[in-house]
Motif scaffolding. Structure first.
Motif, PDB file in Angstrom:
ATOM      1  N   LEU A 179       4.100   0.946  -7.721  1.00  0.00           N
ATOM      2  CA  LEU A 179       2.806   1.440  -7.254  1.00  0.00           C
ATOM      3  C   LEU A 179       2.729   2.964  -7.305  1.00  0.00           C
ATOM      4  CD1 LEU A 179       2.275  -0.899  -4.165  1.00  0.00           C
ATOM      5  CD2 LEU A 179       0.861  -0.845  -6.228  1.00  0.00           C
ATOM      6  N   GLU A 180       3.752   3.609  -7.767  1.00  0.00           N
ATOM      7  CA  GLU A 180       3.763   5.070  -7.833  1.00  0.00           C
ATOM      8  C   GLU A 180       2.587   5.561  -8.675  1.00  0.00           C
ATOM      9  OE1 GLU A 180       4.866   8.913  -7.088  1.00  0.00           O
ATOM     10  OE2 GLU A 180       5.916   7.155  -6.284  1.00  0.00           O
ATOM     11  N   GLY A 181       1.726   6.348  -8.067  1.00  0.00           N
ATOM     12  CA  GLY A 181       0.574   6.905  -8.761  1.00  0.00           C
ATOM     13  C   GLY A 181      -0.549   5.923  -9.025  1.00  0.00           C
ATOM     14  N   ALA A 182      -0.424   4.705  -8.533  1.00  0.00           N
ATOM     15  CA  ALA A 182      -1.414   3.665  -8.840  1.00  0.00           C
ATOM     16  C   ALA A 182      -2.692   3.835  -8.027  1.00  0.00           C
ATOM     17  CB  ALA A 182      -0.822   2.286  -8.557  1.00  0.00           C
ATOM     18  N   VAL A 183      -3.824   3.699  -8.694  1.00  0.00           N
ATOM     19  CA  VAL A 183      -5.109   3.637  -8.000  1.00  0.00           C
ATOM     20  C   VAL A 183      -5.240   2.234  -7.408  1.00  0.00           C
ATOM     21  CG1 VAL A 183      -7.622   3.658  -8.285  1.00  0.00           C
ATOM     22  CG2 VAL A 183      -6.204   5.348  -9.467  1.00  0.00           C
ATOM     23  N   CYS A 184      -5.560   2.177  -6.118  1.00  0.00           N
ATOM     24  CA  CYS A 184      -5.614   0.893  -5.420  1.00  0.00           C
ATOM     25  C   CYS A 184      -6.965   0.692  -4.741  1.00  0.00           C
ATOM     26  CB  CYS A 184      -4.517   0.808  -4.358  1.00  0.00           C
ATOM     27  SG  CYS A 184      -2.839   0.969  -5.009  1.00  0.00           S
ATOM     28  N   ALA A 185      -7.443  -0.540  -4.752  1.00  0.00           N
ATOM     29  CA  ALA A 185      -8.658  -0.912  -4.035  1.00  0.00           C
ATOM     30  C   ALA A 185      -8.268  -1.686  -2.785  1.00  0.00           C
ATOM     31  CB  ALA A 185      -9.568  -1.752  -4.922  1.00  0.00           C
ATOM     32  N   VAL A 186      -8.810  -1.272  -1.649  1.00  0.00           N
ATOM     33  CA  VAL A 186      -8.546  -1.924  -0.365  1.00  0.00           C
ATOM     34  C   VAL A 186      -9.883  -2.302   0.249  1.00  0.00           C
ATOM     35  CG1 VAL A 186      -7.534  -1.662   1.941  1.00  0.00           C
ATOM     36  CG2 VAL A 186      -6.468  -0.519  -0.029  1.00  0.00           C
ATOM     37  N   SER A 187      -9.988  -3.529   0.743  1.00  0.00           N
ATOM     38  CA  SER A 187     -11.204  -3.924   1.456  1.00  0.00           C
ATOM     39  C   SER A 187     -10.928  -3.911   2.953  1.00  0.00           C
ATOM     40  CB  SER A 187     -11.662  -5.315   1.030  1.00  0.00           C
ATOM     41  OG  SER A 187     -10.717  -6.295   1.435  1.00  0.00           O
ATOM     42  N   GLY A 188     -12.015  -3.764   3.722  1.00  0.00           N
ATOM     43  CA  GLY A 188     -11.880  -3.698   5.170  1.00  0.00           C
ATOM     44  C   GLY A 188     -11.630  -2.283   5.631  1.00  0.00           C
TER      45      GLY A 188
END
Length: 241
Positions: A18-27
């Motif tokens: 996950l290093e440098g990864a763009v992540c989508a989080v809900s809530g």
């Protein structure tokens, strides 16, 4: 935030991270807030959060201090986050296409549905896959519909079902009971280390079982069979057949 540790293990098994990864989080409740925090601590960049009124997309990365201020101190709505971070975009639910969650339309490498059941449907899953998502780790109970799960499994991405990836809350409750039984409080670091190990063990046992049945990518199968075996063994130990 045990789902973050689970995602790390899924990706590590694929020689990825996950290093440098763009992540989508809900809530934007406890799970989402601390998923955002843990993702930032390990070098990822979460760019979305949501509530019942709408969602925030902050390409520069979610401002954790502002998010905690709005949700934990002010008990406010995400429109307030937009006021404090004008470079973020706020999309109200009224502008969502019918039956869709706009969080999952944001291009990302990893997704963390952490709000509610059935918040991620087949069309959302198609958007995630089309936009290059390679990892989904559920931080809620059954946040993906069965149709979405089927698409993730067919695509053979790193998909962590809630029964495994969302086990962190139950695990920490057990750790709390252990402290109570010993009448000795642990440091946060100790609890965090224990949680990290627990999530690693859950992944490894689920993955090993999936591999045993020739479906190394299918952690739904792996988690189900592992759990069923544990119940079966416990019943046999008690003399039930």
């Amino acid at each position: 935030y045990g789902c973050v540790y689970f995602a790390q293990n899924m990706l590590a098994a694929r020689k990825d991270s996950l290093e440098g990864a763009v992540c989508a989080v809900s809530g934007s409740g406890n799970v989402a807030i601390y998923t955002v925090e843990k993702l930032q601590q390990i070098g990822a960049k979460p760019v979305t959060v949501s509530d019942s009124g709408g969602m925030i997309h902050h390409p520069a990365g979610i401002n954790l201090g502002v998010l905690k201020q709005v949700k934990e101190e002010e008990r406010g709505r995400l429109t307030r986050y937009k006021e404090l971070c004008p470079d973020a975009t706020y999309i109200p639910v009224s502008e969502y296409p019918k039956g869709r969650n706009m969080v999952w339309s944001i291009p990302c490498k990893a997704a963390f549905p952490s709000a509610t059941q059935n918040e991620l449907n087949a069309e959302d899953a198609k958007d995630l896959l089309k936009n290059g998502c390679v990892c989904v780790a559920e931080g809620a109970n059954m946040p993906s519909t069965q149709a979405a799960v089927d698409l993730f499994l067919d695509a053979k991405i790193a998909y962590g079902p809630g029964k495994a990836a969302n086990a962190g809350g139950v695990a920490v409750s057990q750790l709390e009971m252990a402290q109570n039984a010993a009448m000795k409080p642990w440091t946060f670091e100790t609890v965090d280390t224990e949680l990290k190990g627990i999530m690693k063990n859950i992944f490894e046992s689920s993955h090993a079982t999936a591999c045993e049945f020739g479906e190394d990518h299918n952690l739904v199968l792996g988690a189900n069979i592992t759990a069923f075996r544990k119940v079966s063994h416990s019943m046999r130990d008690l003399g039930m057949y």
